[in-house]
Structures are given as C-alpha cells and as structure tokens.
Motif scaffolding. Sequence first.
Motif, short mmCIF file in Angstrom:
data_model
loop_
_atom_site.label_atom_id
_atom_site.label_comp_id
_atom_site.label_asym_id
_atom_site.label_seq_id
_atom_site.Cartn_x
_atom_site.Cartn_y
_atom_site.Cartn_z
N GLY A 1 -5.09 9.02 -8.58
CA GLY A 1 -4.48 7.90 -7.89
C GLY A 1 -4.46 8.19 -6.40
N VAL A 2 -4.43 7.14 -5.58
CA VAL A 2 -4.43 7.32 -4.13
C VAL A 2 -3.35 6.45 -3.50
CG1 VAL A 2 -5.77 7.15 -1.98
CG2 VAL A 2 -6.92 7.75 -4.12
N VAL A 3 -2.56 7.05 -2.62
CA VAL A 3 -1.63 6.30 -1.78
C VAL A 3 -2.01 6.56 -0.33
CG1 VAL A 3 0.76 6.04 -1.01
CG2 VAL A 3 0.26 6.31 -3.44
N LEU A 4 -2.18 5.48 0.42
CA LEU A 4 -2.55 5.57 1.83
C LEU A 4 -1.33 5.23 2.67
CD1 LEU A 4 -4.67 5.70 4.15
CD2 LEU A 4 -5.13 3.27 3.70
N GLY B 1 -9.64 -2.67 -4.33
CA GLY B 1 -8.50 -3.48 -4.77
C GLY B 1 -7.17 -2.79 -4.64
N MET B 2 -6.92 -2.11 -3.50
CA MET B 2 -5.65 -1.42 -3.32
C MET B 2 -4.50 -2.42 -3.19
SD MET B 2 -6.59 1.83 -0.87
CE MET B 2 -5.26 2.87 -1.51
N GLN B 3 -3.34 -2.01 -3.65
CA GLN B 3 -2.18 -2.89 -3.63
C GLN B 3 -1.31 -2.59 -2.41
OE1 GLN B 3 -1.97 -5.24 -6.29
NE2 GLN B 3 -4.02 -4.34 -6.53
N PRO B 4 -0.95 -3.61 -1.61
CA PRO B 4 -0.06 -3.37 -0.46
C PRO B 4 1.38 -3.19 -0.91
CG PRO B 4 -0.64 -5.70 -0.61
CD PRO B 4 -1.41 -5.01 -1.68
N ILE B 5 2.09 -2.27 -0.26
CA ILE B 5 3.51 -2.02 -0.52
C ILE B 5 4.24 -2.06 0.81
CG2 ILE B 5 5.22 -0.41 -1.44
CD1 ILE B 5 2.96 0.83 -3.13
N ALA B 6 5.22 -2.95 0.96
CA ALA B 6 5.97 -3.07 2.21
C ALA B 6 6.98 -1.93 2.34
CB ALA B 6 6.70 -4.41 2.26
N THR C 1 -3.84 2.57 -4.89
CA THR C 1 -4.77 2.12 -5.91
C THR C 1 -3.98 1.71 -7.15
OG1 THR C 1 -5.04 4.43 -6.62
CG2 THR C 1 -6.70 3.55 -5.11
N ARG C 2 -4.58 0.92 -8.01
CA ARG C 2 -3.87 0.40 -9.18
C ARG C 2 -3.36 1.55 -10.06
NH1 ARG C 2 -7.71 -3.74 -8.46
NH2 ARG C 2 -6.75 -5.82 -8.39
#
Length: 383
Positions: A150-153, A80-85, A99-100
């Motif tokens: 936390g994870v940011v891709l 359920g990762m959240q997209p960020i433009a 991730t949340r």
Amino acid sequence: MFIRPKKPEQEPHVRHTLAELGYEFDLDSGDLVSKTTGEVYTYDQPGKDKKRCKEVYASLVQAASREVYSIITANGSGLGMQPIAVPDANQPHCTIYATRGALSKKHLVVLVTGHGNFAAVWGWNVLVKCGLNKGSVVQYIRECEKRGFGVVLLNPNENIVAPDGVSETFNSYSGRSIPIRGSETPNEHVGYVWSHIIRDSVAQSVAFVLHGSAGTAGVDLLKYDFARFTAKVVCIAFVDSIHSTFMLTSGAITWLGRCARQWEPTTSTATTTGDVGGAGSSSGTAAVFSDRLGCAVVEVANDSEFRELTTALCMDELLDYVESSFRHGPLTGIPESRPDDDSDGLGHDHDLGSGAHGLDDVQFINNTYKIKPSGKDGYVGWE
C-alpha cells in the motif's frame, strides 16, 4: 493631518492548467509534450529569447506539478489514489493520497517529498525538463503496487490555504492565507498524519521513503515517539536527506544504524566500498557508514545537472531494500535510553559507536500486535 495610504487590492491568484498552456504529459513515455505538435518540451525554444524561455518554464512548473495530482487520482492511469483531507474537509486543509486499501495492507510505504515541492513531485525542474517518470512519484507508486505494498503520499509543503480555499505551498503563493491546523510546517504535517492516520492503522509494517528535507521529519518521529515508531516501522529510506543524529538518544541512533539507509548523488561512476550490512540490506550494495547521518550511505552515479534526479535513479535498489526490510519485520528490543547511556546529548553515543553493530539482544520479529496509544504524545504539535 496624516492620511494612511490605502492598501492596494490584492491581485487574484491565477492558476493555469497544463492544457491551457498548450501542454500535456504523454502517459506512455512520461514526457511533457505540446498538445498541438506533440513535440517534447525543451527549455531553449527556437525563435524565443532567453527571457521568454524562462517565462514559459516558470508558467509550466506549477501547472505541471498540479497536473500530477490529476494523474495519480485518475482511474484511467491505473493508479486511482484516494484523496484524504488533513485535518478534515470542514476546515482549511491540505490533501494526502492513498492507494486503494493502503491502510489495511500488511505492508505500507509512506512517500514524503522534500522542501517546497507539491506532494507528488520530487523536483519541479526534473518534472518539467525530464518528464513525469523521473520527476514525480508515479513510478514509485506503480512499482510499490506491483510488489503488493500500500502507498500513502504525504503533503508536507502545502501549509496554507488561499482565500479561494485552495491549499498552497509558500513557494507557489505569497498573498493572504490561512495556516492549516496540524500542518503549519512540513515536520508538523508528517507528525500529524503519523499520529492520526498511520500509527494506528491496520498495516502491520511501515516503511518511509523521505526525500531531501523530509528526512528531518522522519527523525523527529523517531525522536518523539520512539516506542510506537519502532514497533511499526521497519525502515527509513532517505534520499539526499539533510537530517542528522543531533540530540538523539542512544536507542534512536542504534535504530537508525540498523534500519535506515541514505542514497545520495555523486558525479563519480565508481561506488564506494565497505558494506555495512544490517537489517534489510540490499544484497551486494556497497555503502559506508556516516556518523552525521547515523546510517549507511549508498552513492548514486548522477552526472546530470539535477540532484533531484537521484530519487528516480535509485528507485529499484531502494525498493529492494524496503522489500527486504518488510521480510524482516520491525526491529524490537532496543531501549530508548540505556541506564548507562553515555550519550553526550549531542547525538554521539560513545558506547555503541556508529550504532550499526553488536546488539546481541536485538531480534527481528513479526509485528502481529498493536501498540495501544498513550494519553500524551511527545511531539507538542500532535494531538
């Protein structure tokens, strides 16, 4: 009279989904399987000549890569990762994923894939031929969440937007396009996300996992934003990186020697010897120091045909190293350039040697404060 020939109309770019091609990922095994028979995909398919096998593989590469985006953002997958433009949704943009609550976690892991690949894929060939768990970031995200990180891709390779508004890599699209501001190149993308999103986030400690060519982007952050980078980042875990210490200051070389490690493939089952120790070292890990890379190197036995498989093979040891580095916290007390800096300007520090040993004034501390951003960044592409 010369008549300029009319330019041919550009053919529409067709993006097939994995389902349209008759395949899907088995989320339990990670295998790429046929929707009709359930059989695992193999490159050499019975009854098809080599040309047709190659065409099928080529069609699956992009579709499978894009399918990973759906998997990491689906709530049913447990991710359920959240997209960020980036830079924002009101202009040509690419998308990064988090991730949340990732940016408010105490510990944050930043994943960056190498040259040419879509954001969630370590290697197209490994993804299609070896499956989701080995060719994509899915297992890294799951394991990081288990450990409370936390994870940011990041998405360094989608640098352009096609006429229909979809972001693309230069490998996946060759027609008319618009560059994405702040993400014109992979290194500029990493710099933009660092300076606009990660650097001033609530996360107290950050670790970077950089694959292949992404290693150069991490070294750029260390080079151009040394003080704020070292105040927040506890380590860089390189996998088969191509970076070097060229033109780094003595402080940056010292930090790499103490707070970075490289995992790279070898066909030999024997590991190298000579533990270099240092901040956040994996217990019992045999490694040798590389002057070119500026950090310790751990060899990963990989007898397969895929170098990109190395990222999956070293995952547990790499994340143990990251977790150990989080326990230590950021390494502070390293001046960017000493007054008696004897660096020759080519990244060679004659006083400190490898930079991995012998700084009595360097201490590990918990990063409980927030660095105030200065009015000007060193990297010309950042705002």
